[in-house]
Design a protein around this motif. Structure first.
Motif, PDB file in Angstrom:
ATOM      1  N   TYR A 174       0.918  -1.270   0.036  1.00  0.00           N
ATOM      2  CA  TYR A 174       0.007   0.187  -0.115  1.00  0.00           C
ATOM      3  C   TYR A 174       0.888   1.239  -0.028  1.00  0.00           C
ATOM      4  CZ  TYR A 174      -4.183  -2.552   0.848  1.00  0.00           C
ATOM      5  OH  TYR A 174      -5.394  -3.324   0.782  1.00  0.00           O
ATOM      6  N   ARG A 218      -3.653   1.776  -3.474  1.00  0.00           N
ATOM      7  CA  ARG A 218      -4.263   2.526  -2.398  1.00  0.00           C
ATOM      8  C   ARG A 218      -5.637   2.481  -2.401  1.00  0.00           C
ATOM      9  NH1 ARG A 218      -2.350   6.876  -5.299  1.00  0.00           N
ATOM     10  NH2 ARG A 218      -3.850   8.387  -5.774  1.00  0.00           N
ATOM     11  N   THR A 271      -2.332  -8.351  -3.212  1.00  0.00           N
ATOM     12  CA  THR A 271      -1.415  -8.052  -2.020  1.00  0.00           C
ATOM     13  C   THR A 271      -1.064  -9.563  -1.429  1.00  0.00           C
ATOM     14  OG1 THR A 271      -3.827  -8.131  -0.930  1.00  0.00           O
ATOM     15  CG2 THR A 271      -2.668  -5.932  -1.598  1.00  0.00           C
TER      16      THR A 271
END
Length: 181
Positions: free
Chosen positions: A61, A122, A89
Motif C-alpha cells: 500500500y 491505495r 496483496t
C-alpha cells in the motif's frame, strides 16, 4: 492467510532442515532418519526452490488504510475490487507480474518489456464512493494510450465501476476503479 506467507521460503526451510537431518543421520548410521530426510527433505527443498523461482511478491500500500476507509470498503466495494485487492496483496506463483492477464486483454501488454508494472495500491474515498487506486510504472504507454482504453477498462472491471486515469509523474499512471452509485 496463506497468501501472506511465502510458500517458497517455507519449502526451502522445511526441505533444508529435513535434508540436513537426513545427511546427518546417514553419517551416524541411523537408517530411519536417513530415509525420511532424503525422501522427504530433498523433494520439498526442490519444490521450495521452484516456488521461489516463480514467486511474485505482494504489492504494498502506498498510503495507510484508515478505519473509515476500511468501513467504506466493506460497505461499497464490488466483488471485482475486492478480488483485485486480495490478489495483488498476496504472494502469487507462475505469473509474469500482477494483473498480467488483465493488462494483456486490455491491449496494454504486447510484450513483457512493454507491460506496465503495478508497484503500489491505495484505497480512497472519492466523493463518498469507494475507490481502489492501482499505481503503475508505465514508461512505454502514455496517458492517451490508457485513456483510449478507458471504456474497455470499465467493461473489464465492471459492473458498477467507473475508471479514472491520471498521470502524477511522467512514467506513472494511476488507475482508479471507483464504485458507481
Amino acid at each position: 492467510m496463506f497468501g501472506k506467507i511465502s510458500l517458497g521460503s517455507v519449502g526451502l526451510v522445511v526441505g533444508g532442515i529435513l535434508s540436513v537431518v537426513g545427511f546427518a543421520a546417514y553419517g551416524f548410521g541411523n537408517a530411519t532418519l536417513n530415509l525420511a530426510g532424503m525422501f522427504y527433505g530433498i523433494p520439498i527443498l526442490l519444490g521450495g526452490l521452484a516456488l521461489k523461482a516463480a514467486e511474485i511478491k505482494p504489492i504494498a500500500y502506498s498510503k495507510a488504510l484508515s478505519p473509515e476507509l476500511e468501513a467504506l470498503r466493506d460497505s461499497q466495494a464490488t466483488a471485482t475490487q475486492q478480488q483485485i485487492r486480495k490478489d495483488v496483496t498476496r504472494y502469487r506463483y507462475g505469473q509474469d507480474c500482477h494483473l498480467d492477464d488483465a493488462l494483456e486483454r486490455l491491449g496494454l501488454s504486447p510484450t513483457d518489456e512493454e507491460r506496465p508494472l503495478l508497484h503500489h495500491i491505495r484505497e480512497e474515498s472519492r466523493e463518498g464512493r469507494y475507490a481502489l487506486v492501482l499505481e503503475f510504472k508505465s514508461p512505454l504507454f502514455s496517458l492517451e494510450d490508457w485513456q483510449t482504453r478507458q471504456e474497455k477498462i470499465e467493461r473489464f472491471f465492471g459492473p458498477d465501476v467507473t475508471a479514472a486515469i491520471a498521470q502524477p509523474t511522467e512514467d506513472e499512471i494511476e488507475l482508479a476503479l471507483i464504485r458507481t452509485e
